[in-house]
Scaffold this active site. Structure first.
Site, PDB file in Angstrom:
ATOM      1  NE  ARG A 228     -40.726 -77.487 -18.574  1.00  0.00           N
ATOM      2  CZ  ARG A 228     -41.992 -77.175 -18.371  1.00  0.00           C
ATOM      3  NH1 ARG A 228     -42.882 -78.136 -18.126  1.00  0.00           N
ATOM      4  NH2 ARG A 228     -42.387 -75.919 -18.394  1.00  0.00           N
TER       5      ARG A 228
ATOM      6  CD  GLU B 274     -42.794 -82.946 -24.137  1.00  0.00           C
ATOM      7  OE1 GLU B 274     -42.778 -83.478 -23.020  1.00  0.00           O
ATOM      8  OE2 GLU B 274     -43.289 -81.825 -24.345  1.00  0.00           O
TER       9      GLU B 274
ATOM     10  CG  HIS C 162     -46.558 -81.736 -22.415  1.00  0.00           C
ATOM     11  ND1 HIS C 162     -45.247 -81.333 -22.577  1.00  0.00           N
ATOM     12  CD2 HIS C 162     -47.054 -80.964 -21.404  1.00  0.00           C
ATOM     13  CE1 HIS C 162     -44.974 -80.371 -21.717  1.00  0.00           C
ATOM     14  NE2 HIS C 162     -46.056 -80.133 -20.991  1.00  0.00           N
TER      15      HIS C 162
END
Length: 311
Positions: free
Chosen positions: A230, A259, A278
């Site tokens: 994270r 993000e 990601h």
């Protein structure tokens, strides 16, 4: 039964679809949903399928028909779990589907730092090998992983898989976890001794910003940080400063605090910093497991035997 998928694009990708939900009810699909459109699209749903859409207390209260939220992820902090419970809304997640994929990306990062693949590939593309006077050359120091120390923060399914792979490479493995296991050490011991520090812990009040100016000062100057967990685990300004001043050797990040990131994120142009958007969870195989588990979540709920329930 009205089923609404609010943000299915990343899970579906180009290869998959949500047609399997048609057997359970009337399905409405959206690739993405803006914050302003969440309530208009969700308010009449019996079942919501979401990935990163935030469902707060006020939004949940307006969804009068909502009975189930199934999340296309393992983390479920996007939903106000207590509010959902109070309102009688079941919330389910999908655990373990991306373990292999995230562990694989972790070692893709580690191997990039050890072998400098991109550096040498780009050199060959420029014509450097064609013009070389010898049969081989290196542009930077290369390293074996055997004998190096791998420090793992967090020892759930992904942490365990990363440890297994590290041991297969002959690495010495240090583990720090909030639930003690045999041989585990403190975070500080990991930071001081590891050649590669890799984060695999959840984001909570105890772990938030654990990588900061103080903890980075404990790293060896030859050490690398890997974060596939994270973004909020890392103080991004402190990490950028450590990279740009040479206090650590490099960092590889698949997650950031925001993000998509802001244009002025200090890590985007930091020295020796690899950033991917990601993708750790996004292998085809992982996404197939994710959608199969989502189908199982819906079916089990409709059979009054919910699985993967988080509230």
């Amino acid at each position: 039964m009205k089923i609404v998928i609010l943000d299915g694009a990343t899970a579906k990708g180009k290869e998959l679809n949500f047609d399997f939900l048609n057997r359970f009810g009337d399905v409405t699909y959206y690739d993405t949903t803006s914050k302003e459109d969440v309530l208009p699209r969700a308010k009449d749903a019996d079942i919501l399928v979401i990935n990163k859409i935030v469902m707060d207390k006020d939004t949940l209260a307006e969804c009068k028909n909502l009975k189930l939220i199934t999340i296309l992820a393992t983390g479920y902090n996007i939903v106000d779990i207590e509010a959902a419970k109070t309102l009688g809304i079941t919330v389910c997640n999908v655990p373990y589907y991306s373990t292999n994929s995230v562990a694989q990306l972790t070692f893709a990062f580690i191997l990039e730092f050890a072998c400098k693949l991109s550096l040498h590939t780009q050199s060959v593309a420029r014509g450097d090998w064609q013009n070389c006077k010898d049969f081989a050359y290196t542009l930077d120091t290369l390293h074996e992983l055997c004998g190096k120390t791998l420090g793992i923060i967090g020892y759930g399914s992904i942490g365990k898989k990363v440890a297994q792979i590290g041991k297969a490479f002959g690495m010495n493995v240090l583990i720090s976890t909030r639930t003690p296991v045999e041989g585990c050490v403190s975070k500080e011991e990991v930071f001081k001794n590891a050649d590669f520090v890799t984060l695999h812990c959840p984001l909570n009040e105890q772990s938030k910003l654990m990588i900061n100016e103080k903890s980075l000062a404990l790293f060896k100057p030859t050490a690398y940080l890997i974060n596939t967990a994270r973004g909020g685990l890392v103080d991004e300004n402190a990490l950028a400063d450590a990279l740009n001043s040479g206090k650590i050797a490099g960092a590889a990040l698949d997650v950031l605090t925001s993000e998509p990131p802001e244009a002025d994120n200090p890590l985007i142009h930091a020295e020796n910093c690899i950033i991917t958007p990601h993708i750790g969870w996004a292998s085809l195989e992982a996404r197939v497991r994710l959608l199969h588990a989502t189908e199982d979540n819906v079916r089990a709920f409709l059979q009054n035997s919910p699985i993967n329930k988080v509230n």
